[in-house]
Design a protein around this motif. Sequence first.
Motif, short mmCIF file in Angstrom:
data_model
loop_
_atom_site.label_atom_id
_atom_site.label_comp_id
_atom_site.label_asym_id
_atom_site.label_seq_id
_atom_site.Cartn_x
_atom_site.Cartn_y
_atom_site.Cartn_z
N GLN A 24 0.62 -1.39 -0.02
CA GLN A 24 0.00 -0.25 -0.18
C GLN A 24 0.67 1.41 -0.01
OE1 GLN A 24 -2.53 -0.54 3.51
NE2 GLN A 24 -3.54 -2.26 3.14
N ASP A 25 0.17 2.39 -0.02
CA ASP A 25 0.76 3.87 -0.76
C ASP A 25 1.70 4.34 1.44
OD1 ASP A 25 2.13 3.13 -2.94
OD2 ASP A 25 -0.39 4.55 -3.78
N ASN A 26 0.33 3.89 1.49
CA ASN A 26 0.16 4.37 3.12
C ASN A 26 1.23 3.97 4.42
OD1 ASN A 26 -1.59 2.38 3.62
ND2 ASN A 26 -1.96 2.83 5.52
N ILE A 27 1.78 5.26 4.74
CA ILE A 27 2.61 4.89 5.73
C ILE A 27 2.12 4.00 7.24
CG2 ILE A 27 4.55 6.15 7.57
CD1 ILE A 27 4.28 8.04 5.52
N ILE A 28 2.64 2.68 7.48
CA ILE A 28 2.74 2.16 8.58
C ILE A 28 3.06 2.66 9.52
CG2 ILE A 28 1.21 0.17 6.78
CD1 ILE A 28 4.10 -1.21 7.23
N ASP A 29 4.17 2.69 9.63
CA ASP A 29 5.41 3.38 10.53
C ASP A 29 6.27 4.35 10.57
OD1 ASP A 29 5.98 3.33 13.54
OD2 ASP A 29 6.31 1.87 13.26
N GLN A 30 6.70 5.08 10.73
CA GLN A 30 7.56 6.24 10.07
C GLN A 30 8.70 6.89 11.31
OE1 GLN A 30 5.38 9.96 10.31
NE2 GLN A 30 7.21 10.88 9.17
N ILE A 31 9.89 7.12 10.95
CA ILE A 31 11.32 7.20 12.21
C ILE A 31 11.11 8.72 11.77
CG2 ILE A 31 13.52 7.35 11.81
CD1 ILE A 31 13.86 5.30 9.94
N ILE A 32 11.04 8.99 13.02
CA ILE A 32 10.72 10.63 13.29
C ILE A 32 12.02 10.93 14.45
CG2 ILE A 32 7.87 10.45 13.80
CD1 ILE A 32 8.33 10.32 17.04
N TRP A 33 12.37 10.72 14.56
CA TRP A 33 13.95 10.97 14.92
C TRP A 33 15.00 9.61 15.24
CZ3 TRP A 33 15.24 14.00 20.03
CH2 TRP A 33 13.88 15.07 20.67
N VAL A 34 15.97 10.62 14.62
CA VAL A 34 17.40 9.45 14.62
C VAL A 34 18.44 10.23 15.48
CG1 VAL A 34 19.56 9.07 13.21
CG2 VAL A 34 16.91 9.48 11.99
N VAL A 35 18.56 9.80 16.84
CA VAL A 35 19.55 9.49 18.04
C VAL A 35 21.49 8.76 17.74
CG1 VAL A 35 20.13 10.28 20.13
CG2 VAL A 35 18.09 10.29 19.54
N GLY A 36 22.34 9.23 16.82
CA GLY A 36 23.55 8.56 16.86
C GLY A 36 23.30 7.51 16.03
N ASP A 37 22.73 6.57 16.09
CA ASP A 37 22.39 5.57 15.37
C ASP A 37 21.52 5.05 15.60
OD1 ASP A 37 23.93 3.95 17.03
OD2 ASP A 37 25.51 2.75 15.71
N GLU A 38 20.35 5.16 16.21
CA GLU A 38 19.19 4.77 16.69
C GLU A 38 18.41 5.13 16.23
OE1 GLU A 38 18.61 1.82 18.55
OE2 GLU A 38 20.88 1.52 18.59
N ALA A 39 17.31 4.55 15.97
CA ALA A 39 16.45 5.32 15.19
C ALA A 39 14.86 5.46 16.30
CB ALA A 39 15.41 4.85 14.22
N ILE A 40 14.54 6.42 16.74
CA ILE A 40 12.98 6.45 17.17
C ILE A 40 11.82 6.17 15.77
CG2 ILE A 40 11.78 7.86 18.87
CD1 ILE A 40 14.16 8.77 20.21
N LEU A 41 10.27 5.05 16.40
CA LEU A 41 9.59 5.20 15.14
C LEU A 41 8.64 5.93 16.28
CD1 LEU A 41 10.10 1.28 14.44
CD2 LEU A 41 10.99 3.34 13.24
N LYS A 42 7.06 6.42 15.01
CA LYS A 42 6.31 6.49 15.84
C LYS A 42 5.31 5.55 16.49
CE LYS A 42 1.70 8.94 14.03
NZ LYS A 42 1.19 9.07 12.85
N SER A 43 5.28 4.45 16.19
CA SER A 43 5.01 4.46 17.39
C SER A 43 5.44 3.02 18.40
CB SER A 43 5.14 2.21 16.05
OG SER A 43 6.49 1.51 15.82
#
Length: 455
Positions: A24-43
């Motif tokens: 699908q085209d809709n976003i099911i999750d999203q990276i909202i922050w990156v801290v160092g080499d670690e991501a924070i997801l919306k979920s």
Amino acid sequence: MIGKAGKLILLAVLLAYGLQSKAQDNIIDQIIWVVGDEAILKSDVEKVRIGMLSRGERIDGDPYCFIPEQLAVQKLFLDQAKIDSIDVPAAEVARGVTRQENMVISNLGSKEKAEEYLQAPMTQLREEWREDIRNNFLVSEVKKSLVGKKGNLTPSEVRKYYAQLPKDSLPYIPTTVEVQIITQEPKVPLSEIDKVKERLREFTNRVNAGESFSTLAIMYSEDGSAPNGGETGFSGRAQWVPEFANVAFSLNDPKKVSNIVETEYGFHIIQLIERRGDLVNVRHILMRPKVPNEELEKLKLRLDTVVTEINDKKYTFEDATVFSYDKDTRGNNGLMVNRSESFYYGTPRFTMEELPAEVGKAVDKLQIGEISAPFKMMQKNGKEAIAIVKLKSRTEGHIANVSDDYQALKEIVEGHKQEEILKKWLQNKIKSTYIRIDDNWKNCEFQYSGWVKEE
């Protein structure tokens, strides 16, 4: 393998475009922050928000600003934990998971309601909590190492802090009391004990015939674990009273039910769920024999006589404490110890809110040195007892001053100083760490500065 630089580029690309569903085209999750080499997801944010609500925790301000920043701060501390090679005791994590589970079930009403609200089975939730609790422990250890002796204060620093405070900013010290207690447990008739044992033997036979131990625990157990089917969670031997631990750790067949075990809490039957090294997870059913009202009344009359004889100077309250059933106070002239901050360190001083409700009600009417009339109370082991208390001292609520409240002021000032040390460390860490925030998540009033980097 992707190196650290490559990972950062990949995270930045994903941050720009989100995580897309292939179907699908809709976003099911999203990276909202990156801290160092670690991501924070919306979920991740949603999971924390729902978890806080399930535990009854208040969220100050916009959760979609507050939570991502807190997650980012945690990642900075966890990065330092890796650098410092800090480890976490497995037993400490297991205890935390059990506390978390019990809190959530208590707030939401049942295991089933918790699973429905959090949209995951309890086994999955426990694993997620295990990681969260492990991370919280690591963060706590990093903070301790950063503060160290730098957070300690000299008496002159405390006095200087006090002198600089405006009069309307001085902390208020609530009323505190010191209380001595004598408790007596009523005699339980053998007929009542036999009834409980017979009931537990019946449950054992029903389990052996194919019924669910968990269902029986939910329906009949008198322990706080009943809503969770009697499950205790993974625990070490030291977390239980010896009689319970000895049997729990001797079990090796999950299909078998233990013999009846007597502890200070009552009578149990236990079933093994799983063992992991020095930790074991069991379920149990606890039942307590019923105490007839006439036995409680007899005990009230007996302690009423004790009060009269103390007032007649035949012996002292301290002399009478040797007959108290309360093992925590018996060897200390009956003096109660407040362990609200730590199990290992206590103080004899309680605010009225920190006392057990029945004790607080009795103490509220007493003058210093006066002894209460006998009253019924529920002990920590869940058993009824009759008690008398003596008010040893009372310090009325007041505006803090150095001479009377030095220790309380010292703790307040040390807290401020430690916060300043940690804030300074975090600000430096933010400056030296790669951070990228999605444009839609930048418009926040953050607690710390420097998160949004100049492009």
